[in-house]
Enzyme design. Structure first.
Site, short mmCIF file in Angstrom:
data_model
loop_
_atom_site.label_atom_id
_atom_site.label_comp_id
_atom_site.label_asym_id
_atom_site.label_seq_id
_atom_site.Cartn_x
_atom_site.Cartn_y
_atom_site.Cartn_z
N LYS A 151 -1.60 5.33 8.50
CA LYS A 151 -0.95 5.29 7.19
C LYS A 151 -1.84 5.60 6.22
O LYS A 151 -1.42 6.43 5.28
CB LYS A 151 -0.19 3.82 7.28
CG LYS A 151 0.67 3.89 5.80
CD LYS A 151 1.21 2.49 5.40
CE LYS A 151 1.67 2.54 4.26
NZ LYS A 151 2.01 1.01 3.83
N LYS A 199 -7.93 1.76 -3.07
CA LYS A 199 -7.53 1.14 -1.73
C LYS A 199 -7.76 2.32 -0.59
O LYS A 199 -8.26 2.24 0.52
CB LYS A 199 -6.19 0.78 -1.75
CG LYS A 199 -5.51 0.43 -0.32
CD LYS A 199 -5.70 -0.89 0.33
CE LYS A 199 -5.26 -0.89 1.67
NZ LYS A 199 -5.28 -2.09 2.36
N THR A 209 0.89 -1.34 -0.29
CA THR A 209 -0.11 -0.05 -0.09
C THR A 209 0.98 1.29 -0.03
O THR A 209 1.58 1.57 1.16
CB THR A 209 -0.98 0.16 1.02
OG1 THR A 209 -1.73 -1.10 1.33
CG2 THR A 209 -1.88 1.31 1.22
P1 NAD Z 1 5.99 -5.83 7.54
O1 NAD Z 1 6.62 -4.49 8.04
O2 NAD Z 1 5.74 -6.88 8.23
O3 NAD Z 1 6.93 -6.27 6.00
C1 NAD Z 1 7.78 -5.56 5.07
C2 NAD Z 1 8.76 -5.99 4.76
O4 NAD Z 1 9.55 -5.41 3.83
C3 NAD Z 1 9.76 -6.22 5.93
O5 NAD Z 1 10.18 -7.56 6.44
C4 NAD Z 1 11.08 -5.63 5.71
O6 NAD Z 1 12.20 -5.83 6.19
C5 NAD Z 1 11.05 -5.44 4.17
N1 NAD Z 1 11.96 -4.64 3.36
C6 NAD Z 1 11.74 -3.18 3.61
N2 NAD Z 1 12.63 -2.56 2.56
C7 NAD Z 1 13.17 -3.65 1.90
C8 NAD Z 1 13.93 -3.74 0.66
N3 NAD Z 1 14.42 -2.55 0.14
N4 NAD Z 1 14.19 -5.18 0.32
C9 NAD Z 1 13.81 -6.02 0.69
N5 NAD Z 1 13.00 -6.00 1.81
C10 NAD Z 1 12.65 -4.98 2.36
O7 NAD Z 1 4.94 -4.95 6.69
P2 NAD Z 1 3.61 -5.96 6.11
O8 NAD Z 1 2.54 -5.70 7.24
O9 NAD Z 1 3.85 -7.21 5.57
O10 NAD Z 1 2.79 -5.09 4.95
C11 NAD Z 1 3.28 -4.90 3.81
C12 NAD Z 1 2.54 -3.89 2.83
O11 NAD Z 1 1.01 -4.19 2.93
C13 NAD Z 1 2.48 -2.43 3.54
O12 NAD Z 1 2.60 -1.39 2.55
C14 NAD Z 1 1.06 -2.40 4.30
O13 NAD Z 1 0.68 -1.14 4.43
C15 NAD Z 1 0.18 -3.41 3.41
N6 NAD Z 1 -0.92 -4.06 4.01
C16 NAD Z 1 -0.90 -4.61 5.09
C17 NAD Z 1 -1.74 -5.09 6.00
C18 NAD Z 1 -1.40 -5.68 7.39
O14 NAD Z 1 -2.56 -6.26 8.11
N7 NAD Z 1 -0.34 -6.02 8.00
C19 NAD Z 1 -3.13 -5.07 5.47
C20 NAD Z 1 -3.06 -4.61 4.11
C21 NAD Z 1 -1.98 -4.04 3.68
#
Ligand code: NAD
Length: 298
Positions: free
Chosen positions: A246, A171, A96
């Site tokens: 966010k 979204k 997102t």
């Molecule tokens: P998270 O923080 O658990 O995971 C993100 C991962 O990206 C981390 O493990 C981090 O180390 C990795 N990362 C960051 N920069 C990087 C790079 N340059 N190269 C490789 N890896 C890298 O986040 P999440 O909860 O998995 O969410 C991911 C996305 O999904 C976000 O944009 C969030 O807004 C969206 N989202 C999350 C949810 C939820 O409930 N968690 C629901 C809908 C959407």
């Protein structure tokens, strides 16, 4: 079955990857964090040494990263997957992120001769694990045609919303409605309490009357009426208040750029900002009712 590269193996990425592996795809994967690499390996991914390395042999490359700056750092890395993938590879960003960064990512991918989609999700970690996410997708018909069968292994509903960035736009519009409506439902319960109404009576009326909405009917912010709502589990997320903040911030950034008057969206963003500052970032966003009640003097 396809060869898929997956970058970002956090709370969402790792279980999404697991469903691709279950469906028979070969997935090579990368994350900067060692812990996330372990989660990706446990999910059946083959961990490689850099984001660029996922490009070897890949037909599709998926990113699931925190924010626009992370996505653009991967897309613009001269040693990254965009520089190393074969021409025509499909890049799908499921993170997102802000609409402007999403459109920049599309432009970079297309300049490099790739197909591209933005495909943010709703459904949270539960939906990612169960393979029941909703994908809101932006991009060309051609890219959607290639990506749709892959997304179908991770989600149950896939909506092609329009051109580049349209998935991100859908979204943030949806989550703006959600953030505002949860505050409205919280205010209604607190007002009802002050007027001597039981939670159940208010729920029984509103959930079947013109005030019905997902925040009332499916995610009721008081314990009792909807047993599966986080209110019954001490407001453990669910969908953390931090993530709601966010998404409301992304919506307000887009509203500012597009000159849309979103007065309630802006107010909801400020309310969640205060909620976070008060130390509640990790609670489910429906816990906002407790802040409303506290400000109402109880
Ligand atoms: P998270 O923080 O658990 O995971 C993100 C991962 O990206 C981390 O493990 C981090 O180390 C990795 N990362 C960051 N920069 C990087 C790079 N340059 N190269 C490789 N890896 C890298 O986040 P999440 O909860 O998995 O969410 C991911 C996305 O999904 C976000 O944009 C969030 O807004 C969206 N989202 C999350 C949810 C939820 O409930 N968690 C629901 C809908 C959407």
């Amino acid at each position: 079955m396809a060869t898929i590269g997956f970058i970002g193996l956090g709370n969402m990425g790792a279980p999404m990857l697991a469903n691709l592996v279950k469906a028979g795809h070969r997935v090579s994967a990368f994350d900067l964090s060692e812990q996330a690499q372990k989660a990706g390996a446990n999910a059946g991914g083959q961990i490689v040494k850099s984001a660029g390395d996922v490009a070897a042999g890949a037909d599709v490359i998926i990113t699931m990263l925190p924010a626009g700056k992370h996505v653009l750092s991967v897309y613009n890395d001269p040693q990254g997957p965009l520089a190393r993938a074969k021409a025509g590879t499909l890049f799908v960003d499921c993170s997102t992120i802000d609409v402007a960064s999403s459109r920049t990512a599309h432009a970079s991918a297309q300049k490099a001769g790739m197909l591209s989609l933005d495909a943010p999700v709703s459904g949270g970690v539960g939906g990612a694990t169960a393979g029941t996410l909703t994908f809101m997708v932006g991009g060309s018909d051609k890219a959607f045609g290639v990506g749709q069968p892959v997304l179908a292994h991770m989600g149950k509903k896939i909506v092609h919303c329009g051109g580049d960035g349209a998935g991100q736009a859908a979204k943030i519009c949806n989550n703006m409605v959600l953030g505002i409506s949860m505050i409205a439902v919280g205010e209604a319960f607190v007002l009802g309490e002050k007027l001597g109404l039981s939670h159940q009576a208010l729920f029984d009326v509103v959930s079947t009357a013109s005030g019905q909405c997902w925040s009332m009917n499916s995610y009721c912010p008081v314990p009792g009426p909807v047993p599966t709502s986080p209110a019954n589990n001490d407001y453990k997320p669910g969908f953390a208040a931090e993530l709601m903040l966010k998404d409301l911030s992304l919506a307000m950034e887009a509203a500012h750029t597009a000159h849309a008057d979103c007065a309630l969206g802006a107010h909801a963003r400020d309310i969640y900002d205060t909620f976070k500052a008060e130390g509640h970032a990790d609670q489910d966003f429906s816990a906002i009712i407790n802040a409303i009640r506290a400000r109402s003097g109880e």
